[in-house]
Design an enzyme around this catalytic site. Structure first.
Site, PDB file in Angstrom:
ATOM      1  N   ASN A  93       0.816  -1.205   0.000  1.00 16.27           N
ATOM      2  CA  ASN A  93       0.000   0.000   0.000  1.00 16.27           C
ATOM      3  C   ASN A  93       0.855   1.263   0.000  1.00 16.27           C
ATOM      4  O   ASN A  93       1.033   1.908  -1.019  1.00 16.27           O
ATOM      5  CB  ASN A  93      -0.939  -0.040   1.220  1.00 16.27           C
ATOM      6  CG  ASN A  93      -1.964   1.080   1.179  1.00 16.27           C
ATOM      7  OD1 ASN A  93      -1.870   1.998   0.374  1.00 16.27           O
ATOM      8  ND2 ASN A  93      -2.948   1.006   2.051  1.00 16.27           N
ATOM      9  N   ASP A  94       1.450   1.573   1.152  1.00 12.51           N
ATOM     10  CA  ASP A  94       2.168   2.835   1.258  1.00 12.51           C
ATOM     11  C   ASP A  94       3.358   2.919   0.302  1.00 12.51           C
ATOM     12  O   ASP A  94       3.691   3.990  -0.184  1.00 12.51           O
ATOM     13  CB  ASP A  94       2.628   3.048   2.702  1.00 12.51           C
ATOM     14  CG  ASP A  94       1.444   3.105   3.663  1.00 12.51           C
ATOM     15  OD1 ASP A  94       0.370   3.563   3.236  1.00 12.51           O
ATOM     16  OD2 ASP A  94       1.588   2.670   4.809  1.00 12.51           O
ATOM     17  N   VAL A  95       3.991   1.784   0.004  1.00 14.47           N
ATOM     18  CA  VAL A  95       5.190   1.813  -0.846  1.00 14.47           C
ATOM     19  C   VAL A  95       4.853   2.084  -2.309  1.00 14.47           C
ATOM     20  O   VAL A  95       5.743   2.242  -3.133  1.00 14.47           O
ATOM     21  CB  VAL A  95       6.017   0.513  -0.744  1.00 14.47           C
ATOM     22  CG1 VAL A  95       6.530   0.314   0.666  1.00 14.47           C
ATOM     23  CG2 VAL A  95       5.213  -0.691  -1.200  1.00 14.47           C
ATOM     24  N   VAL A  96       3.550   2.119  -2.660  1.00 12.76           N
ATOM     25  CA  VAL A  96       3.177   2.434  -4.037  1.00 12.76           C
ATOM     26  C   VAL A  96       2.260   3.660  -4.093  1.00 12.76           C
ATOM     27  O   VAL A  96       1.596   3.896  -5.087  1.00 12.76           O
ATOM     28  CB  VAL A  96       2.454   1.244  -4.728  1.00 12.76           C
ATOM     29  CG1 VAL A  96       3.418   0.088  -4.926  1.00 12.76           C
ATOM     30  CG2 VAL A  96       1.243   0.783  -3.929  1.00 12.76           C
ATOM     31  N   ALA A 148       0.107   3.156   7.555  1.00  7.54           N
ATOM     32  CA  ALA A 148       0.368   4.574   7.777  1.00  7.54           C
ATOM     33  C   ALA A 148      -0.947   5.306   8.037  1.00  7.54           C
ATOM     34  O   ALA A 148      -0.958   6.474   8.368  1.00  7.54           O
ATOM     35  CB  ALA A 148       1.091   5.178   6.586  1.00  7.54           C
TER      36      ALA A 148
END
Lengths: 462, 94
Positions: free
Chosen positions: A387-390, A428
């Site tokens: 999720n957050d890494v993209v 996050a």
């Protein structure tokens, strides 16, 4: 010259060689064997040393501990590796803490004076060891998803002040005890305060920041060991403690860099607790869903598919199905690559271990810097439980908590399929604008089940 | 004596930084579990304290430390081996 000092030196050298051989997957396994041989030498030499009088008790202790360790090592699933490392860290820290406590009691019972350096080492080994022990078990509980502790950051008003006071209290008690070691009960209080401090430090850290915490606790366990080495004048402990301390620090630094955060921000940030409610607005728009059949079609006729695995893949134990999917695609002539973000998963290198378990060749795993230029010529980016890494907001939205974090530029791909359990935001605590992107198709459900569906659909396509 | 120990600590830290910077990201998990196993060297300290046979309470604490540290050592090395076996088993591109 005592012979045992030279034996310990030999062990230290074996550890360094062992770590050095970890620089390549080909030599790594033998490196681990060399390091364990170094450990065996140190243990046997210590037992042969005439200072040891209670052999059989120690033997039983080693058997019990060793049996427990072997059991953990054999039964742990690769997806649960972060938990195991957290627990073992805790044990290492706890051992150093106990050595310090035992030495303190031995010296005070005999009424020997404790010199400044020994006293300082005892207090530091106690405090660092205690923080490592309690912190590691909180980390374990969070990683394991035990209900006693919330997975996301637990914060309360004034917690920085409380932590700071606890740190001052434990250091103050330590200083007092170095000065006057006759107050045995204060020694116990110091240990307890340090353990509460460890709990507070880790409890405020959210799930996605766990890689940093696990790395940091790794470093602490090394430092505690080195301090224990100072207490008993032992080179082996000092060399090893320094090695492990350095290793943990480097990993911590790498993880922080991959999240564009400072270490202070991770520890004191309480990231992921406030984020969700604060914005209120967040990206909105239309969600476009796709079913397994449509997803399989998209990938079957692609030239290149890039798979982006995240923690969701680990939770669903879906690494083997992913491999199956990739095999089917490759049989059709589709180029398949895996994009690995440094903080994907819950510990450094977590995704690599999972995919290695599923026998994915390691030249198919592409690090972030190398894969990002590939997305331009990628037909389908398949995001599985990441999720957050993209999240493209990291590139342009200065108000986003993850602004500035280097991400995988999956939005440059022609099509994006996001596999996700639901629309719940990531750790996050922020909604991801990628999910509303016009090129994105959402494929909801358990990652493993849906990947199986994709595999079945692919088999249908001739 | 103490200064010698500090010298050793600082030099070993630098060796650690040099060696570990060269470990590729794909091996970071085995690095953690492996270095973790190595940090179980506290077992040496635990044995010395447990076996000194001078003070009852100290011996017991030392013994508990022996159990914790040997779990750390054996568990750490075995699980690292289990992981590295998976990495080493594959040649490039096969």
């Amino acid at each position: 010259m005592e012979w045992i000092t030279l034996v310990y030196l030999l062990s230290g050298v074996a550890f360094i060689i062992g770590l050095k051989r970890l620089s390549s997957p080909r030599t790594a396994r033998s490196g681990n064997a060399i390091a364990s041989l170094g450990m065996l030498i140190a243990i046997v030499a210590t037992l042969l040393n005439q200072q040891i009088v209670e052999f059989w008790q120690i033997g039983v202790g080693v058997l019990v501990g060793g049996g427990l360790g072997a059991f953990f090592a054999r039964t742990v699933q690769m997806t649960s590796m972060p938990q195991l490392v957290a627990v073992l860290n805790g044990f290492g820290g706890g051992a150093s803490q106990l050595v310090a406590a035992a030495e303190f009691l031995r010296l005070t019972h005999r009424g020997d004076p404790i010199d400044l350096m020994t006293g300082t080492s005892i207090m530091l080994a106690s405090i660092i060891g205690a923080v490592t022990l309690s912190g590691s078990f909180i980390a374990y509980a969070k990683l394991q998803g035990l209900k006693i502790i919330a997975d996301r950051a637990v914060v309360f008003p004034g917690r920085h002040l409380v932590s700071a006071l606890l740190l001052l209290a434990t250091l103050g008690l330590g200083a007092m005890l170095v000065n006057d070691p006759s107050h045995g009960s204060l020694f116990l209080v110091m240990h307890l305060v340090a353990m509460v401090l460890g709990v507070l430090l880790v409890i405020a850290i959210g799930g996605a920041d766990m890689p940093v915490v696990v790395a940091l606790l790794n470093s602490y366990s090394g430092l505690a060991g080195a301090m224990a080495g100072f207490i008993i004048d032992n080179n082996a402990l000092i060399i090893t403690g320094a090695l492990v301390g350095a290793s943990g620090l480097i990993l911590t630094k790498i993880m922080c860099k991959a999240m564009n955060r400072s270490i202070g921000n991770v520890i004191f940030g309480g990231f992921g607790a406030e984020g969700g409610g604060a914005g209120g607005g967040g990206p909105e728009g239309t969600i476009r869903e796709v079913d397994a059949e449509g997803g399989a079609m998209l990938m079957a006729y692609a030239n290149q598919v890039v798979i982006v695995p995240g923690y969701g893949l680990a939770v669903a134990q879906a690494q083997h199905v992913v491999r199956e999917l990739a095999d089917l695609l490759e049989k059709r002539g589709v180029e398949v690559k895996y994009a690995i973000h440094p903080v994907a998963g819950r510990m450094p290198g977590h995704m690599n271990v999972l995919l290695a378990e599923a026998n994915v060749p390691y030249d198919k795993l592409w690090e972030m810097e190398r894969i990002n230029s590939e997305f331009d010529r990628t037909d389908v980016a398949l995001v599985i439980g990441a999720n957050d890494v993209v999240n493209p907001a990291a590139r342009h939205d200065t108000s986003s908590p993850i602004y500035g974090m280097p991400i995988l530029d999956v939005d440059n791909a022609a099509n994006i399929i996001v596999m996700k359990r639901s629309m719940n935001p990531g750790f996050a605590g922020i909604q991801n604008e990628l999910f509303f992107h016009e090129k994105t198709r959402m494929l909801f459900g358990d990652a493993k089940a849906r990947l199986n569906d994709l595999v079945e659909e692919l088999k249908q396509i001739e | 004596m103490m200064t010698t120990l500090i010298v050793i600590f600082v030099l070993a830290s630098f060796v650690g930084f040099e060696v570990i910077t060269k470990v590729p990201p794909q091996l970071h998990t085995p690095l953690m579990s492996g270095s973790n196993a190595i940090s179980g060297i506290a077992i040496v300290g635990a044995m010395l304290t447990a076996g000194a046979g001078q003070d009852q309470v100290s011996s017991i604490l030392g013994l508990v430390a022996v159990v914790l540290a040997s779990t750390n050592v054996v568990g750490g090395f075995l699980v690292t081996d289990r992981m590295l076996q998976m990495f080493a088993g594959k040649k490039k591109g096969s």
